[in-house]
Design a protein around this motif. Structure first.
Motif, short mmCIF file in Angstrom:
data_model
loop_
_atom_site.label_atom_id
_atom_site.label_comp_id
_atom_site.label_asym_id
_atom_site.label_seq_id
_atom_site.Cartn_x
_atom_site.Cartn_y
_atom_site.Cartn_z
N LEU A 177 48.19 47.33 43.22
CA LEU A 177 47.76 47.49 41.82
C LEU A 177 46.45 46.76 41.54
N VAL A 178 46.09 45.84 42.41
CA VAL A 178 44.82 45.14 42.24
C VAL A 178 43.68 46.14 42.22
N TYR A 179 43.75 47.12 43.11
CA TYR A 179 42.68 48.12 43.17
C TYR A 179 42.68 49.01 41.93
N VAL A 180 43.84 49.33 41.42
CA VAL A 180 43.92 50.09 40.17
C VAL A 180 43.34 49.26 39.03
N SER A 181 43.68 47.97 39.00
CA SER A 181 43.17 47.08 37.95
C SER A 181 41.66 46.92 38.04
N ILE A 182 41.15 46.79 39.25
CA ILE A 182 39.70 46.66 39.41
C ILE A 182 39.00 47.91 38.88
N ALA A 190 35.65 50.32 34.85
CA ALA A 190 35.48 51.37 33.84
C ALA A 190 35.21 50.77 32.46
N SER A 191 35.88 49.68 32.13
CA SER A 191 35.65 49.02 30.83
C SER A 191 34.25 48.45 30.75
N ILE A 192 33.78 47.84 31.83
CA ILE A 192 32.42 47.28 31.85
C ILE A 192 31.39 48.39 31.69
#
Length: 169
Positions: A91-96, A101-103
């Motif tokens: 999930l770290v990769y999904v979170s990254i 995307a937010s940035i």
């Protein structure tokens, strides 16, 4: 959790504190909360994307899906595979991806406003500071996984560092 290393998730804490009834009650509330947060996320995404793309439609034979339902369905299809991951480390990769995307999104909004001149007319208040801390902490607490804190603590190599993690979180 510091009392016994066998205590992992919240239901274990409930059982340690109140017995089997505490375990069942906390499990019910925990899973209901996670379910409702997922539903809330799908509804929010559906509403927001429907406002951006008001004419979205999908046709499957004689079945016609329109508006918000299109995006709720698409969001569910995209998010569902992340629930099947065997390791939380993936999930770290999904979170990254979400953080990047937010940035990019914030950068693009400022670019369009500052460089392209769309949306900024220098009238009124640009930023309302009152309530910002409450809003950020509410979103962080509700959407950032407080339900998995015990699991994160127990999966750490050095559990004594958990308070530092919580402070930085």
């Amino acid at each position: 959790m510091s009392v016994s290393p066998s205590i992992n998730p919240y239901p274990d804490i409930g059982e340690f504190a109140f017995g089997n009834k505490g375990r069942i009650l906390i499990s019910i509330f925990l899973y209901l909360e996670l379910y409702f947060v997922a539903i809330e996320f799908l509804i929010l995404e559906g509403d927001n994307l429907q406002k951006l793309f008001p004419n979205a439609k999908i046709h499957f034979g004689c079945v016609k899906i329109v508006g918000r339902e299109v995006f709720v369905l698409l969001d569910a299809i995209v998010i569902l595979p992340t629930t099947w991951l065997k390791s939380l480390g993936l999930l770290v990769y999904v979170s990254i991806g979400g953080v990047l995307a937010s940035i990019v999104l914030v950068f693009l909004i400022f670019w369009v406003g500052a460089i392209d001149g769309i949306g900024f007319e220098e009238k009124g208040v640009i930023w309302r500071w009152d309530g910002l801390i409450s809003a950020i902490s509410m979103y962080t607490f509700c959407y950032c996984g407080h339900a998995v804190f015990p699991t994160i603590c127990n999966s750490m190599k050095d559990r004594s560092q958990f308070p530092k993690l919580i402070i930085s979180y």
